[in-house]
Design a protein around this motif. Structure first.
Motif, PDB file in Angstrom:
ATOM      1  N   GLU A   7      37.979   3.852  17.707  1.00 23.79           N
ATOM      2  CA  GLU A   7      37.100   4.377  16.654  1.00 23.79           C
ATOM      3  C   GLU A   7      36.278   3.257  16.022  1.00 23.79           C
ATOM      4  OE1 GLU A   7      35.731   5.112  12.799  1.00 23.79           O
ATOM      5  OE2 GLU A   7      37.654   4.107  12.987  1.00 23.79           O
ATOM      6  N   ARG A   8      36.887   2.099  15.786  1.00 20.82           N
ATOM      7  CA  ARG A   8      36.162   0.965  15.178  1.00 20.82           C
ATOM      8  C   ARG A   8      35.033   0.492  16.086  1.00 20.82           C
ATOM      9  NH1 ARG A   8      38.405  -1.623  10.379  1.00 20.82           N
ATOM     10  NH2 ARG A   8      36.539  -2.879  10.610  1.00 20.82           N
ATOM     11  N   SER A   9      35.316   0.337  17.370  1.00 17.81           N
ATOM     12  CA  SER A   9      34.274  -0.146  18.280  1.00 17.81           C
ATOM     13  C   SER A   9      33.186   0.910  18.477  1.00 17.81           C
ATOM     14  CB  SER A   9      34.875  -0.578  19.617  1.00 17.81           C
ATOM     15  OG  SER A   9      35.497   0.508  20.261  1.00 17.81           O
ATOM     16  N   THR A  10      33.587   2.166  18.597  1.00 14.40           N
ATOM     17  CA  THR A  10      32.624   3.256  18.768  1.00 14.40           C
ATOM     18  C   THR A  10      31.685   3.351  17.569  1.00 14.40           C
ATOM     19  OG1 THR A  10      34.195   4.480  20.131  1.00 14.40           O
ATOM     20  CG2 THR A  10      32.395   5.742  19.167  1.00 14.40           C
ATOM     21  N   ARG A  11      32.238   3.171  16.388  1.00 10.32           N
ATOM     22  CA  ARG A  11      31.424   3.226  15.168  1.00 10.32           C
ATOM     23  C   ARG A  11      30.353   2.131  15.183  1.00 10.32           C
ATOM     24  NH1 ARG A  11      34.223   1.760  10.027  1.00 10.32           N
ATOM     25  NH2 ARG A  11      35.920   2.918  10.959  1.00 10.32           N
ATOM     26  N   LEU A  12      30.719   0.924  15.607  1.00  7.25           N
ATOM     27  CA  LEU A  12      29.738  -0.169  15.657  1.00  7.25           C
ATOM     28  C   LEU A  12      28.643   0.102  16.690  1.00  7.25           C
ATOM     29  CD1 LEU A  12      31.898  -3.419  15.356  1.00  7.25           C
ATOM     30  CD2 LEU A  12      30.474  -2.328  13.613  1.00  7.25           C
ATOM     31  N   VAL A  13      29.037   0.612  17.852  1.00  9.94           N
ATOM     32  CA  VAL A  13      28.057   0.920  18.898  1.00  9.94           C
ATOM     33  C   VAL A  13      27.058   1.954  18.394  1.00  9.94           C
ATOM     34  CG1 VAL A  13      27.742   1.964  21.190  1.00  9.94           C
ATOM     35  CG2 VAL A  13      29.550   0.259  20.828  1.00  9.94           C
ATOM     36  N   LYS A  14      27.552   2.978  17.716  1.00 15.66           N
ATOM     37  CA  LYS A  14      26.662   4.015  17.181  1.00 15.66           C
ATOM     38  C   LYS A  14      25.798   3.474  16.042  1.00 15.66           C
ATOM     39  CE  LYS A  14      29.378   8.017  18.452  1.00 15.66           C
ATOM     40  NZ  LYS A  14      30.235   9.118  17.997  1.00 15.66           N
ATOM     41  N   LYS A  15      26.400   2.729  15.141  1.00  8.96           N
ATOM     42  CA  LYS A  15      25.669   2.225  13.976  1.00  8.96           C
ATOM     43  C   LYS A  15      24.513   1.316  14.371  1.00  8.96           C
ATOM     44  CE  LYS A  15      26.296  -0.203   9.599  1.00  8.96           C
ATOM     45  NZ  LYS A  15      27.262  -0.754   8.655  1.00  8.96           N
ATOM     46  N   ALA A  17      23.342   0.954  17.612  1.00  9.54           N
ATOM     47  CA  ALA A  17      22.678   1.470  18.816  1.00  9.54           C
ATOM     48  C   ALA A  17      22.611   0.439  19.937  1.00  9.54           C
ATOM     49  CB  ALA A  17      21.280   1.992  18.477  1.00  9.54           C
ATOM     50  N   THR A  18      23.713  -0.289  20.121  1.00  6.12           N
ATOM     51  CA  THR A  18      23.792  -1.277  21.190  1.00  6.12           C
ATOM     52  C   THR A  18      25.247  -1.571  21.498  1.00  6.12           C
ATOM     53  OG1 THR A  18      23.085  -3.473  21.927  1.00  6.12           O
ATOM     54  CG2 THR A  18      23.687  -3.260  19.604  1.00  6.12           C
ATOM     55  N   ARG A  19      25.482  -2.038  22.710  1.00  4.47           N
ATOM     56  CA  ARG A  19      26.797  -2.537  23.104  1.00  4.47           C
ATOM     57  C   ARG A  19      26.776  -4.062  23.192  1.00  4.47           C
ATOM     58  NH1 ARG A  19      30.531   0.951  24.532  1.00  4.47           N
ATOM     59  NH2 ARG A  19      29.933   3.101  24.852  1.00  4.47           N
ATOM     60  N   ASP A  20      25.673  -4.665  22.837  1.00  8.48           N
ATOM     61  CA  ASP A  20      25.539  -6.120  22.907  1.00  8.48           C
ATOM     62  C   ASP A  20      26.259  -6.753  21.715  1.00  8.48           C
ATOM     63  OD1 ASP A  20      24.683  -8.800  22.653  1.00  8.48           O
ATOM     64  OD2 ASP A  20      22.756  -8.336  23.588  1.00  8.48           O
ATOM     65  N   PHE A  22      26.366  -9.769  20.696  1.00  3.84           N
ATOM     66  CA  PHE A  22      25.547 -10.753  19.978  1.00  3.84           C
ATOM     67  C   PHE A  22      24.649 -10.062  18.957  1.00  3.84           C
ATOM     68  CE2 PHE A  22      26.499 -12.828  24.054  1.00  3.84           C
ATOM     69  CZ  PHE A  22      27.166 -13.952  23.576  1.00  3.84           C
ATOM     70  N   GLU A  23      24.039  -8.940  19.353  1.00  2.00           N
ATOM     71  CA  GLU A  23      23.198  -8.171  18.429  1.00  2.00           C
ATOM     72  C   GLU A  23      24.032  -7.599  17.286  1.00  2.00           C
ATOM     73  OE1 GLU A  23      20.377  -5.245  19.845  1.00  2.00           O
ATOM     74  OE2 GLU A  23      20.310  -6.268  21.797  1.00  2.00           O
ATOM     75  N   ILE A  24      25.202  -7.077  17.628  1.00  4.16           N
ATOM     76  CA  ILE A  24      26.068  -6.503  16.596  1.00  4.16           C
ATOM     77  C   ILE A  24      26.484  -7.582  15.602  1.00  4.16           C
ATOM     78  CG2 ILE A  24      28.314  -5.418  16.162  1.00  4.16           C
ATOM     79  CD1 ILE A  24      27.904  -3.929  18.871  1.00  4.16           C
ATOM     80  N   ALA A  25      26.911  -8.738  16.109  1.00  5.12           N
ATOM     81  CA  ALA A  25      27.316  -9.838  15.225  1.00  5.12           C
ATOM     82  C   ALA A  25      26.166 -10.246  14.314  1.00  5.12           C
ATOM     83  CB  ALA A  25      27.809 -11.027  16.048  1.00  5.12           C
ATOM     84  N   SER A  26      24.976 -10.352  14.877  1.00  9.20           N
ATOM     85  CA  SER A  26      23.805 -10.718  14.079  1.00  9.20           C
ATOM     86  C   SER A  26      23.550  -9.691  12.978  1.00  9.20           C
ATOM     87  CB  SER A  26      22.583 -10.841  14.987  1.00  9.20           C
ATOM     88  OG  SER A  26      21.424 -11.100  14.236  1.00  9.20           O
ATOM     89  N   ASN A  27      23.615  -8.408  13.336  1.00  6.54           N
ATOM     90  CA  ASN A  27      23.399  -7.345  12.349  1.00  6.54           C
ATOM     91  C   ASN A  27      24.465  -7.334  11.264  1.00  6.54           C
ATOM     92  OD1 ASN A  27      21.000  -6.212  13.373  1.00  6.54           O
ATOM     93  ND2 ASN A  27      22.146  -5.108  14.926  1.00  6.54           N
ATOM     94  N   MET A  28      25.636  -7.867  11.570  1.00  2.00           N
ATOM     95  CA  MET A  28      26.739  -7.903  10.607  1.00  2.00           C
ATOM     96  C   MET A  28      26.800  -9.233   9.855  1.00  2.00           C
ATOM     97  SD  MET A  28      29.682  -6.048  12.858  1.00  2.00           S
ATOM     98  CE  MET A  28      30.855  -6.114  11.522  1.00  2.00           C
ATOM     99  N   ASN A  29      25.779 -10.058  10.049  1.00  3.97           N
ATOM    100  CA  ASN A  29      25.720 -11.383   9.409  1.00  3.97           C
ATOM    101  C   ASN A  29      26.885 -12.288   9.779  1.00  3.97           C
ATOM    102  OD1 ASN A  29      23.249 -10.931   8.013  1.00  3.97           O
ATOM    103  ND2 ASN A  29      24.390  -9.640   6.591  1.00  3.97           N
ATOM    104  N   ILE A  30      27.294 -12.199  11.033  1.00  7.90           N
ATOM    105  CA  ILE A  30      28.300 -13.105  11.574  1.00  7.90           C
ATOM    106  C   ILE A  30      27.539 -14.142  12.388  1.00  7.90           C
ATOM    107  CG2 ILE A  30      30.299 -13.363  13.086  1.00  7.90           C
ATOM    108  CD1 ILE A  30      30.907 -10.376  12.538  1.00  7.90           C
ATOM    109  N   ASP A  31      27.694 -15.397  12.041  1.00  3.17           N
ATOM    110  CA  ASP A  31      27.009 -16.468  12.772  1.00  3.17           C
ATOM    111  C   ASP A  31      27.706 -16.707  14.099  1.00  3.17           C
ATOM    112  OD1 ASP A  31      25.054 -17.077  10.807  1.00  3.17           O
ATOM    113  OD2 ASP A  31      26.569 -18.176   9.662  1.00  3.17           O
ATOM    114  N   VAL A  32      26.932 -16.710  15.179  1.00  9.60           N
ATOM    115  CA  VAL A  32      27.466 -17.025  16.503  1.00  9.60           C
ATOM    116  C   VAL A  32      26.908 -18.386  16.890  1.00  9.60           C
ATOM    117  CG1 VAL A  32      27.604 -16.346  18.924  1.00  9.60           C
ATOM    118  CG2 VAL A  32      27.610 -14.586  17.143  1.00  9.60           C
ATOM    119  N   LEU A  33      27.810 -19.312  17.133  1.00  4.99           N
ATOM    120  CA  LEU A  33      27.446 -20.684  17.476  1.00  4.99           C
ATOM    121  C   LEU A  33      27.968 -21.019  18.864  1.00  4.99           C
ATOM    122  CD1 LEU A  33      28.636 -22.193  14.078  1.00  4.99           C
ATOM    123  CD2 LEU A  33      26.307 -21.499  14.671  1.00  4.99           C
ATOM    124  N   PHE A  34      27.248 -21.881  19.563  1.00  8.98           N
ATOM    125  CA  PHE A  34      27.664 -22.337  20.889  1.00  8.98           C
ATOM    126  C   PHE A  34      27.907 -23.834  20.818  1.00  8.98           C
ATOM    127  CE2 PHE A  34      25.309 -18.475  21.471  1.00  8.98           C
ATOM    128  CZ  PHE A  34      26.035 -17.804  22.434  1.00  8.98           C
TER     129      PHE A  34
END
Length: 169
Positions: A7-15, A17-20, A22-34
């Motif tokens: 349910e948690r993952s499905t909610r994020l995909v719907k909210k 509109a992506t399974r990516d 990196f996009e989800i993290a960005s939209n959630m203001n989570i910094d992704v660093l390499f």
């Protein structure tokens, strides 16, 4: 517990509109660093209100995506654990640890659409051909097949899930 994770993952995909992841993290203001992390695949860290996913820049892009989804799972399911420790990944497919198992299920649900998997099998693709078609990993597809409830068909998983699978490069 799997229903909650799904349910948690499905909610994020719907909210978003992506399974990516990196996009989800960005939209959630989570910094992704390499960064160069040696043998470490990645980790999740929370510092106050700031959240970080750090991924090894030396691993392949498909694996970076899996690691990002896995760490996003830690953010969504285990944020409380990150208060006192950094959640590090040497072996992502560690099915012995409850938090790692849950992050694996989350990543599989987030990245792999049930309809894409079913379409592949209905077209006659084998398990490993489906892995290639979906640009994923056999371990991740195996986890996803174990959580698929909405199908009456049984799919043979031609491997045992290895806890140290991602240690091998």
């Amino acid at each position: 517990m799997n229903d909650y994770i799904i349910e948690r993952s499905t909610r994020l995909v719907k909210k978003y509109a992506t399974r990516d992841p990196f996009e989800i993290a960005s939209n959630m203001n989570i910094d992704v660093l390499f960064m160069d992390l040696g043998n470490l695949k990645g980790f999740y860290k929370r510092d106050g209100h700031n959240r970080f996913i750090v991924i090894n820049e030396g691993i392949s892009e498909p694996l970076q995506k899996i690691v990002c989804a896995h760490e996003l799972g830690h953010d969504q399911l285990h944020r409380h654990l990150s208060k006192s420790q950094t959640l590090q990944e040497f072996a992502i497919y560690d099915m012995k640890s409850k938090p790692e198992y849950e992050a694996n299920v989350f990543a599989a649900e987030l990245l792999l659409s049930e309809s894409d998997i079913l379409d592949s099998f209905e077209q006659g693709f084998t398990f490993y051909e489906t892995v290639k078609l979906l640009h994923t990993d056999p371990q991740l597809l195996a986890i996803r097949l174990m959580t698929m409830k909405h199908t009456k068909r049984h799919y043979e998983i031609p491997l045992n899930i290895q806890s140290d699978f991602l240690k091998k490069d």
